[in-house]
Design a protein around this motif. Structure first.
Motif, PDB file in Angstrom:
ATOM      1  N   LYS A  34       0.840  -1.209   0.000  1.00 24.55           N
ATOM      2  CA  LYS A  34       0.000   0.000   0.000  1.00 24.55           C
ATOM      3  C   LYS A  34       0.870   1.253   0.000  1.00 24.55           C
ATOM      4  O   LYS A  34       0.642   2.180  -0.776  1.00 24.55           O
ATOM      5  N   SER A  36       3.979   1.537  -0.911  1.00 22.20           N
ATOM      6  CA  SER A  36       4.715   1.597  -2.167  1.00 22.20           C
ATOM      7  C   SER A  36       3.876   2.217  -3.266  1.00 22.20           C
ATOM      8  O   SER A  36       4.333   3.102  -3.997  1.00 22.20           O
ATOM      9  N   GLU A  37       2.640   1.767  -3.382  1.00 21.15           N
ATOM     10  CA  GLU A  37       1.792   2.190  -4.496  1.00 21.15           C
ATOM     11  C   GLU A  37       1.359   3.645  -4.409  1.00 21.15           C
ATOM     12  O   GLU A  37       0.874   4.196  -5.392  1.00 21.15           O
ATOM     13  N   GLU A  43       1.239  -1.454 -10.023  1.00 21.68           N
ATOM     14  CA  GLU A  43       0.373  -2.288  -9.196  1.00 21.68           C
ATOM     15  C   GLU A  43       1.144  -3.548  -8.824  1.00 21.68           C
ATOM     16  O   GLU A  43       1.513  -4.331  -9.701  1.00 21.68           O
ATOM     17  N   THR A  79      -4.596  -4.343 -15.903  1.00 25.79           N
ATOM     18  CA  THR A  79      -4.547  -2.961 -15.422  1.00 25.79           C
ATOM     19  C   THR A  79      -4.617  -2.016 -16.610  1.00 25.79           C
ATOM     20  O   THR A  79      -4.186  -2.354 -17.715  1.00 25.79           O
ATOM     21  N   THR A 141       9.909  -1.024  -5.658  1.00 28.70           N
ATOM     22  CA  THR A 141       9.392   0.338  -5.543  1.00 28.70           C
ATOM     23  C   THR A 141      10.365   1.350  -6.125  1.00 28.70           C
ATOM     24  O   THR A 141       9.961   2.278  -6.836  1.00 28.70           O
ATOM     25  N   ASN A 154      -4.237   8.220  -8.863  1.00 23.01           N
ATOM     26  CA  ASN A 154      -3.497   6.970  -8.768  1.00 23.01           C
ATOM     27  C   ASN A 154      -4.404   5.926  -8.117  1.00 23.01           C
ATOM     28  O   ASN A 154      -4.228   5.587  -6.963  1.00 23.01           O
ATOM     29  N   ASN A 156      -6.158   2.389  -7.083  1.00 22.04           N
ATOM     30  CA  ASN A 156      -5.633   1.063  -6.781  1.00 22.04           C
ATOM     31  C   ASN A 156      -6.456   0.035  -7.549  1.00 22.04           C
ATOM     32  O   ASN A 156      -7.592  -0.248  -7.195  1.00 22.04           O
ATOM     33  N   ASP A 160      -4.018  -5.331  -2.594  1.00 25.27           N
ATOM     34  CA  ASP A 160      -2.673  -5.279  -2.011  1.00 25.27           C
ATOM     35  C   ASP A 160      -2.412  -6.472  -1.088  1.00 25.27           C
ATOM     36  O   ASP A 160      -1.262  -6.745  -0.731  1.00 25.27           O
TER      37      ASP A 160
END
Length: 165
Positions: A34, A36-37, A43, A79, A141, A154, A156, A160
């Motif tokens: 989480k 990192s994103e 993703e 994605t 990352t 951004n 999600n 995760d």
């Protein structure tokens, strides 16, 4: 047919997976993904599997082949910007594979992913599972921030939460 490998897989239990990846460790891995994103538009999914069984095991399916199968099964490829990435651990082999969607793979090649996998495998060989995965997520990352920094919305797109098979 590699009898030694088959025996390792047959003797790897769900209990061993739970000891290596207790709930607290899985929670920390999820939190790391989480965090990192937030810093990039990639993703990340993490999946750990204790052992192969059945025909894949007896036919000698490699960790890489299994990771590619899971990349599809977990829909990491699905994605909007082709920016999904799977970190896969096959515990019986202590083998790590990173499979990146084409959008990421164009920027970061196999050599960089292999270095991260080897770093994680060294940690796992010393039974440092949590720190191995967390350092792997951190290394992934760094590449994603460099090539796919966060910007605008951004969302999600993928869960995760680590997948334990």
């Amino acid at each position: 047919m590699n009898i030694k490998r088959i025996m390792k897989h047959l003797l790897t239990t769900r209990g061993q997976v739970k000891r290596a990846f207790p709930h607290s460790t899985l929670t920390r891995i999820e939190a790391a993904i989480k965090a990192s994103e937030i810093t990039h538009v990639g993703e990340i999914r993490f999946a750990v599997e204790g052992a192969l069984d059945g025909m894949p095991l007896f036919k000698g399916q490699s960790a890489r082949e299994r990771a590619i199968d899971l990349f599809a099964l977990l829909r990491v490829w699905d994605t909007r910007h082709n920016n999904g990435l799977l970190i896969y651990l096959l515990l019986a082999d202590r083998a790590v594979e990173i499979v990146a969607d084409r959008g990421i793979h164009e920027k970061v090649g196999s050599q960089d992913w292999n270095k991260i996998c080897q770093q994680m495998e060294r940690a796992f060989s010393q039974s440092n599972y949590e720190s191995g995965v967390l350092s792997g997520v951190q290394a992934v990352t760094q590449h994603l921030v460099q090539h796919f920094p966060a910007g605008g919305q951004n969302g999600n797109e993928l869960p995760d939460k680590p997948v334990v098979l």
